[in-house]
Design a protein around this motif. Structure first.
Motif, mmCIF file in Angstrom:
data_model
loop_
_atom_site.group_PDB
_atom_site.id
_atom_site.type_symbol
_atom_site.label_atom_id
_atom_site.label_comp_id
_atom_site.label_asym_id
_atom_site.label_seq_id
_atom_site.Cartn_x
_atom_site.Cartn_y
_atom_site.Cartn_z
ATOM 1 N N MET A 1 0.744 -1.423 0.030
ATOM 2 C CA MET A 1 -0.103 0.002 -0.113
ATOM 3 C C MET A 1 0.942 1.370 -0.071
ATOM 4 S SD MET A 1 -2.763 1.152 2.866
ATOM 5 C CE MET A 1 -3.962 -0.409 2.588
ATOM 6 N N PRO A 2 0.852 2.012 -0.962
ATOM 7 C CA PRO A 2 1.655 3.288 -1.115
ATOM 8 C C PRO A 2 1.112 4.119 0.213
ATOM 9 C CG PRO A 2 0.666 2.601 -3.376
ATOM 10 C CD PRO A 2 0.129 2.140 -2.368
ATOM 11 N N VAL A 3 2.151 4.772 0.900
ATOM 12 C CA VAL A 3 2.194 5.600 1.671
ATOM 13 C C VAL A 3 2.858 6.792 1.506
ATOM 14 C CG1 VAL A 3 2.711 6.205 4.140
ATOM 15 C CG2 VAL A 3 1.836 3.716 3.444
ATOM 16 N N ILE A 4 2.431 8.141 1.879
ATOM 17 C CA ILE A 4 3.287 9.281 1.825
ATOM 18 C C ILE A 4 2.898 10.276 2.985
ATOM 19 C CG2 ILE A 4 1.311 10.705 0.650
ATOM 20 C CD1 ILE A 4 3.567 12.464 -0.725
ATOM 21 N N GLU A 5 4.070 10.680 3.501
ATOM 22 C CA GLU A 5 4.131 11.472 4.820
ATOM 23 C C GLU A 5 3.833 13.168 4.339
ATOM 24 O OE1 GLU A 5 4.082 12.624 8.413
ATOM 25 O OE2 GLU A 5 4.541 10.848 8.096
ATOM 26 N N ALA A 6 2.700 13.652 4.967
ATOM 27 C CA ALA A 6 2.322 14.861 4.642
ATOM 28 C C ALA A 6 2.615 15.735 5.861
ATOM 29 C CB ALA A 6 0.800 14.859 4.448
ATOM 30 N N GLY A 7 3.104 15.177 6.991
ATOM 31 C CA GLY A 7 3.386 16.052 8.285
ATOM 32 C C GLY A 7 4.806 16.398 8.295
ATOM 33 N N PHE A 8 5.406 16.616 9.513
ATOM 34 C CA PHE A 8 6.702 16.894 9.849
ATOM 35 C C PHE A 8 7.488 16.075 10.526
ATOM 36 C CE2 PHE A 8 4.191 20.283 8.357
ATOM 37 C CZ PHE A 8 4.875 20.990 7.365
ATOM 38 N N CYS A 9 7.396 14.914 10.645
ATOM 39 C CA CYS A 9 7.792 13.873 11.626
ATOM 40 C C CYS A 9 9.438 13.510 11.546
ATOM 41 C CB CYS A 9 7.068 12.471 11.693
ATOM 42 S SG CYS A 9 7.336 11.487 9.934
ATOM 43 N N GLY A 10 9.908 14.175 10.333
ATOM 44 C CA GLY A 10 11.407 13.955 10.368
ATOM 45 C C GLY A 10 12.003 15.185 11.085
ATOM 46 N N ALA A 11 11.160 16.245 11.524
ATOM 47 C CA ALA A 11 11.855 17.505 12.261
ATOM 48 C C ALA A 11 12.016 16.977 13.928
ATOM 49 C CB ALA A 11 10.698 18.532 12.281
ATOM 50 N N PRO A 12 13.045 17.242 14.397
ATOM 51 C CA PRO A 12 13.398 17.027 15.778
ATOM 52 C C PRO A 12 12.106 17.281 16.722
ATOM 53 C CG PRO A 12 15.223 18.635 15.288
ATOM 54 C CD PRO A 12 14.067 18.358 13.954
ATOM 55 N N ASP A 13 11.905 16.349 17.567
ATOM 56 C CA ASP A 13 10.558 16.413 18.503
ATOM 57 C C ASP A 13 10.971 17.532 19.449
ATOM 58 O OD1 ASP A 13 9.409 13.185 18.540
ATOM 59 O OD2 ASP A 13 9.087 14.782 17.269
ATOM 60 N N PRO A 14 9.902 18.534 20.088
ATOM 61 C CA PRO A 14 8.731 18.563 19.601
ATOM 62 C C PRO A 14 8.546 19.689 18.567
ATOM 63 C CG PRO A 14 9.125 19.820 21.375
ATOM 64 C CD PRO A 14 10.494 19.248 20.909
ATOM 65 N N LYS A 15 9.531 19.912 17.608
ATOM 66 C CA LYS A 15 9.350 20.648 16.543
ATOM 67 C C LYS A 15 8.358 20.154 15.419
ATOM 68 C CE LYS A 15 13.816 23.066 17.189
ATOM 69 N NZ LYS A 15 13.209 24.587 17.572
ATOM 70 N N ALA A 16 8.212 19.030 15.328
ATOM 71 C CA ALA A 16 7.433 18.395 14.299
ATOM 72 C C ALA A 16 6.054 18.758 14.479
ATOM 73 C CB ALA A 16 7.710 16.951 14.322
ATOM 74 N N ALA A 17 5.469 18.644 15.709
ATOM 75 C CA ALA A 17 4.173 18.920 16.063
ATOM 76 C C ALA A 17 3.845 20.335 16.097
ATOM 77 C CB ALA A 17 3.801 18.609 17.714
ATOM 78 N N ASP A 18 4.941 21.156 16.411
ATOM 79 C CA ASP A 18 4.581 22.831 16.158
ATOM 80 C C ASP A 18 4.790 23.005 14.559
ATOM 81 O OD1 ASP A 18 4.631 22.999 18.893
ATOM 82 O OD2 ASP A 18 6.854 23.499 19.044
ATOM 83 N N ALA A 19 5.531 22.362 13.800
ATOM 84 C CA ALA A 19 5.424 22.773 12.296
ATOM 85 C C ALA A 19 4.117 22.169 11.786
ATOM 86 C CB ALA A 19 6.814 21.848 11.681
ATOM 87 N N LEU A 20 3.591 21.273 12.247
ATOM 88 C CA LEU A 20 2.195 20.806 11.613
ATOM 89 C C LEU A 20 1.089 21.643 12.007
ATOM 90 C CD1 LEU A 20 0.628 18.558 10.297
ATOM 91 C CD2 LEU A 20 0.612 17.209 12.661
ATOM 92 N N VAL A 21 1.103 22.406 13.238
ATOM 93 C CA VAL A 21 0.146 23.367 13.522
ATOM 94 C C VAL A 21 0.641 24.520 12.752
ATOM 95 C CG1 VAL A 21 -0.595 24.791 15.355
ATOM 96 C CG2 VAL A 21 -0.130 22.449 15.894
ATOM 97 N N GLN A 22 1.866 24.913 12.594
ATOM 98 C CA GLN A 22 1.884 26.499 11.768
ATOM 99 C C GLN A 22 1.646 25.985 10.363
ATOM 100 O OE1 GLN A 22 5.855 27.824 12.310
ATOM 101 N NE2 GLN A 22 5.583 29.483 11.075
ATOM 102 N N PHE A 23 1.976 25.152 9.650
ATOM 103 C CA PHE A 23 2.042 24.898 8.196
ATOM 104 C C PHE A 23 0.744 24.077 7.684
ATOM 105 C CE2 PHE A 23 6.359 25.812 8.850
ATOM 106 C CZ PHE A 23 6.510 26.956 8.654
ATOM 107 N N GLY A 24 0.247 23.057 8.500
ATOM 108 C CA GLY A 24 -0.586 22.512 8.247
ATOM 109 C C GLY A 24 0.048 21.238 7.292
ATOM 110 N N PRO A 25 -0.752 19.931 7.023
ATOM 111 C CA PRO A 25 -0.185 18.876 6.240
ATOM 112 C C PRO A 25 -0.040 19.286 5.029
ATOM 113 C CG PRO A 25 -2.343 18.300 7.431
ATOM 114 C CD PRO A 25 -2.124 19.656 7.648
ATOM 115 N N THR A 26 1.036 18.987 4.556
ATOM 116 C CA THR A 26 1.773 19.550 3.118
ATOM 117 C C THR A 26 2.383 18.458 2.533
ATOM 118 O OG1 THR A 26 2.075 21.628 4.024
ATOM 119 C CG2 THR A 26 3.176 21.083 1.889
ATOM 120 N N ILE A 27 1.818 18.214 1.112
ATOM 121 C CA ILE A 27 2.338 17.272 0.296
ATOM 122 C C ILE A 27 2.670 18.061 -1.059
ATOM 123 C CG2 ILE A 27 1.024 15.432 1.045
ATOM 124 C CD1 ILE A 27 -0.782 15.509 -1.586
#
Length: 154
Positions: free
Chosen positions: A1-27
């Motif tokens: 099943m093909p999967v694409i990451e639309a969040g920011f989980c590659g960023a250091p925690d907790p910055k990934a959660a903050d980036a998701l709030v700031q920019f929204g899911p992005t592909i």
């Protein structure tokens, strides 16, 4: 099943959660309008040629339809086929409607047809397209706000 990451989980925690709030899911998507492509051929054997590749698109579950940046549509010379009234947080606005496609090769997903031209870059947005629920139809979306991860699966 093909999967694409639309969040920011590659960023250091907790910055990934903050980036998701700031920019929204992005592909990243490709867009254009390939006059030679048979968009009605099902199943698709290939994706159409694109005029612009790897453009950032906001995954917006609050938007029914998908939209394309007006400046990008004009730069690509997309065929304008109509004008229509759209509504959002800023109220109603009459916009151009273009023939275009949005494709995401990573999951082999294609949407084509009419797209409203909206003022994303002139409004200061980092995205060049908005992916609405019509694009998400047929996909599974997993939103993990705590870890800053959003996955789209086909």
């Amino acid at each position: 099943m093909p999967v694409i990451e639309a969040g920011f989980c590659g960023a250091p925690d907790p910055k990934a959660a903050d980036a998701l709030v700031q920019f929204g899911p992005t592909i990243l998507v490709d867009t254009g309008w390939d006059q030679q492509f048979n968009y009605a051929s099902i199943p698709l054997q290939s994706l159409p040629a694109s005029g612009s590749t790897n453009i950032p698109a906001l995954v917006d579950t609050g938007a029914c339809e998908s939209c394309i940046d007006e400046a990008l549509a004009q730069n690509l010379g997309l065929p304008m086929v109509d004008r229509q009234v759209v509504a959002g947080v800023g109220g109603q606005l009459t916009v151009n409607v273009y023939l275009a496609h949005l494709s995401c090769a990573a999951i082999g997903h294609l949407m084509y047809g009419r797209f409203s031209g909206v003022h994303l870059t002139t409004g200061g947005q980092p995205h060049r397209a908005v992916i609405g629920r019509t694009f998400l139809q047929g996909l599974l979306m997993i939103y993990d706000g705590a870890n800053g991860s959003v996955q789209l699966l086909k």
